[in-house]
Scaffold this motif. Structure first.
Motif, PDB file in Angstrom:
ATOM      1  N   ALA A 159      41.344  -8.520 -57.545  1.00  0.00           N
ATOM      2  CA  ALA A 159      41.139  -7.039 -58.283  1.00  0.00           C
ATOM      3  C   ALA A 159      41.452  -7.542 -59.810  1.00  0.00           C
ATOM      4  O   ALA A 159      41.085  -6.914 -60.707  1.00  0.00           O
ATOM      5  N   ALA A 162      38.235  -8.267 -61.180  1.00  0.00           N
ATOM      6  CA  ALA A 162      37.389  -7.098 -61.604  1.00  0.00           C
ATOM      7  C   ALA A 162      37.984  -6.280 -62.717  1.00  0.00           C
ATOM      8  O   ALA A 162      37.147  -5.712 -63.500  1.00  0.00           O
ATOM      9  N   SER A 165      37.409  -7.606 -65.840  1.00  0.00           N
ATOM     10  CA  SER A 165      35.903  -7.661 -66.443  1.00  0.00           C
ATOM     11  C   SER A 165      35.634  -6.340 -66.814  1.00  0.00           C
ATOM     12  O   SER A 165      34.703  -6.150 -67.934  1.00  0.00           O
ATOM     13  N   ALA A 304      31.662 -10.222 -64.417  1.00  0.00           N
ATOM     14  CA  ALA A 304      31.904  -9.073 -63.629  1.00  0.00           C
ATOM     15  C   ALA A 304      31.473  -8.976 -62.412  1.00  0.00           C
ATOM     16  O   ALA A 304      32.171  -8.289 -61.491  1.00  0.00           O
ATOM     17  N   CYS A 305      30.186  -9.197 -62.366  1.00  0.00           N
ATOM     18  CA  CYS A 305      29.428  -9.029 -61.133  1.00  0.00           C
ATOM     19  C   CYS A 305      30.313 -10.067 -59.822  1.00  0.00           C
ATOM     20  O   CYS A 305      30.613  -9.632 -58.755  1.00  0.00           O
ATOM     21  N   ASN A 307      33.292 -11.022 -60.066  1.00  0.00           N
ATOM     22  CA  ASN A 307      34.843 -10.651 -59.851  1.00  0.00           C
ATOM     23  C   ASN A 307      34.746  -9.402 -58.862  1.00  0.00           C
ATOM     24  O   ASN A 307      35.545  -9.151 -57.873  1.00  0.00           O
ATOM     25  N   VAL A 308      33.957  -8.511 -58.968  1.00  0.00           N
ATOM     26  CA  VAL A 308      33.569  -7.166 -58.184  1.00  0.00           C
ATOM     27  C   VAL A 308      33.635  -7.736 -56.851  1.00  0.00           C
ATOM     28  O   VAL A 308      33.918  -7.172 -55.880  1.00  0.00           O
ATOM     29  N   TRP A 309      32.555  -8.413 -56.591  1.00  0.00           N
ATOM     30  CA  TRP A 309      31.964  -9.031 -55.211  1.00  0.00           C
ATOM     31  C   TRP A 309      33.048  -9.964 -54.604  1.00  0.00           C
ATOM     32  O   TRP A 309      33.039  -9.834 -53.478  1.00  0.00           O
ATOM     33  N   LEU A 311      36.351  -9.485 -54.938  1.00  0.00           N
ATOM     34  CA  LEU A 311      37.201  -8.322 -54.540  1.00  0.00           C
ATOM     35  C   LEU A 311      36.816  -7.606 -53.253  1.00  0.00           C
ATOM     36  O   LEU A 311      37.347  -7.470 -52.280  1.00  0.00           O
ATOM     37  N   SER A 361      26.583 -12.634 -57.231  1.00  0.00           N
ATOM     38  CA  SER A 361      27.118 -11.526 -56.013  1.00  0.00           C
ATOM     39  C   SER A 361      27.421 -12.128 -55.104  1.00  0.00           C
ATOM     40  O   SER A 361      28.651 -11.931 -54.301  1.00  0.00           O
TER      41      SER A 361
END
Length: 419
Positions: A159, A162, A165, A304-305, A307-309, A311, A361
């Motif tokens: 997190a 994410a 980012s 950012a992509c 880090n989000v995926w 998470l 991702s």
């Protein structure tokens, strides 16, 4: 030999305070990497200041030897290390180093230069020491508690990526058109990261250890012979009874070598997961993906992509039906990620930005999912001191994999004219 039955301290069937402890673990995980992820996310600013110094690769290469070397030493002495002091020192170093980055930039007015770059490298090295103190200490500590705590801590680590980012995209958008907008966004960004680190110092020092469920697990660990929880129990107001029992208890436990031999597949899996991931992220994304429609936003969006995926991947194992627990299955899944290397190579050479975003991702999703699967399965069946030791050993291999990946990342620069 005096034997103390660890069943004397029973964890209630209905685990009281589990959700609250999981939330605190999540925030502690957030603080465990928010400073370093801040560095990764503001690389566009450092590329503007130091265009010839390969900051995304050099700063990562500076960070990792200190993280890995410190972790090796702490893992060797984990049985007698004061976990509470170790973790608090880590968060304090994170706080002071992030603050130091702000002061360097303010002091030099964002002009760059080799002196500024060396100062940044010094604070990045301090991040590495702090990472070993926090991550190894927390994983060892949480390994003898509820498995959801390990999952929450690692979800917090992801997190942090994410969140940083997301904040970076916002600050870049807000300040993009203003004078020195990039620098203003970075200073605001680092200020928020410094605040997060301060909050984590407070949470660990005054909140986490006093939660009833955490005290239950630490009492049980003390009765099984763990000496690392003494300071935490004392801070929670538990002094005489358990401290005396820790002194008297003499439990047979597996040595670090025996633990490592029994879990060599898990150690390899973690090493390989992070060696492959860090051979691509972040250096390849900043320097080897070419120019696309997103322009200066392209690398920021890719990070950012990922880090989000990453998470999302760390929450997927909460669904029991798709959680991978087979040791053979974990090895196959981890090794199969090697196929991502040629995929990234050919996509960077021939593909458009949509394909690259999809690949990044997948990289993040598999990284997060497999990390949590390995670290929640590995400690099962051991006593608390063994679980603590194993947690530290596995973090050694995790950081060793990151170190190897950082070195391998430089191979992408072969035949690169800009090198």
């Amino acid at each position: 030999m005096t034997h103390i039955d660890s069943s004397a301290v029973q964890i209630p069937t209905r685990v009281e305070g589990k959700f609250k402890a999981s939330v605190v673990c999540w925030f502690l995980g957030l603080g465990g990497l928010v400073a370093w992820n801040s560095m990764l996310t503001i690389q566009d600013y450092y590329y503007e200041l130091f265009p010839r110094y390969h900051p995304s690769r050099v700063l990562t290469l500076v960070y990792q030897p200190f993280a890995f070397g410190t972790m090796v030493v702490l893992a060797y002495y984990e049985a007698t290390t004061d976990t509470r002091r170790r973790i608090l020192y880590g968060y304090i170093i994170f706080f002071l180093s992030t603050l130091g980055l702000i002061l360097i930039d303010l002091g030099t007015l964002g002009r760059g230069g080799i002196g500024d770059y060396i100062g940044i490298c010094v604070f990045v090295a301090a991040f590495g020491v702090a990472d070993a103190c926090v991550q190894g200490g927390m994983v060892g500590d949480l390994s003898f508690m509820h498995p959801d705590f390990v999952q929450s801590f690692f979800a917090g680590l992801a997190a942090s990526g994410a969140l940083t980012s997301g904040l970076r995209l916002v600050t870049k958008a807000v300040f993009d058109k203003s004078d020195h907008g990039l620098r203003k966004g970075v200073i605001l960004f680092l200020s928020l990261s410094t605040l997060f680190e301060f909050v984590c110092i407070f949470l660990y020092a005054y909140v986490f250890g006093k939660l009833p469920i955490v005290k239950h697990f630490r009492k049980k660990a003390a009765l099984e012979g763990s000496k690392t929880v003494t300071s935490d129990l004392a801070a929670a107001g538990i002094h005489t009874e358990y401290n005396e029992k820790i002194t008297d208890a003499k439990h047979e436990r597996l040595s670090n070598k025996e633990l490592l031999l029994e879990n060599r597949d898990h150690a390899f899996n973690l090493w390989f997961i992070y060696a492959l991931t860090l051979s691509i992220f972040p250096g390849f994304l900043y320097e080897n993906t070419g120019e696309h429609q997103l322009g200066s936003w392209y690398a920021v969006v890719l990070v950012a992509c990922y880090n989000v995926w990453d998470l999302i991947g760390r929450y997927v194992p909460l669904v029991e039906s798709i959680r991978l627990e087979s040791r053979k299955g974990l090895i196959v899944a981890c090794v199969s990620r090697i196929l991502l290397i040629p995929c990234f190579y050919f996509t960077a050479k021939y593909g458009d930005q949509g394909w690259m975003i999809m690949l990044v991702s997948i990289l993040g999703l598999t990284n997060g999912y497999l990390t949590v699967c390995v670290l929640t399965v590995a400690p099962r069946g051991y006593t608390a001191p063994e679980q603590n030791a194993l947690g530290n050993l596995l973090v050694v291999f995790l950081l060793g994999g990151i170190f190897a990946g950082v070195v391998l990342d430089w191979l992408w620069l072969i035949n690169n004219a800009s090198f």
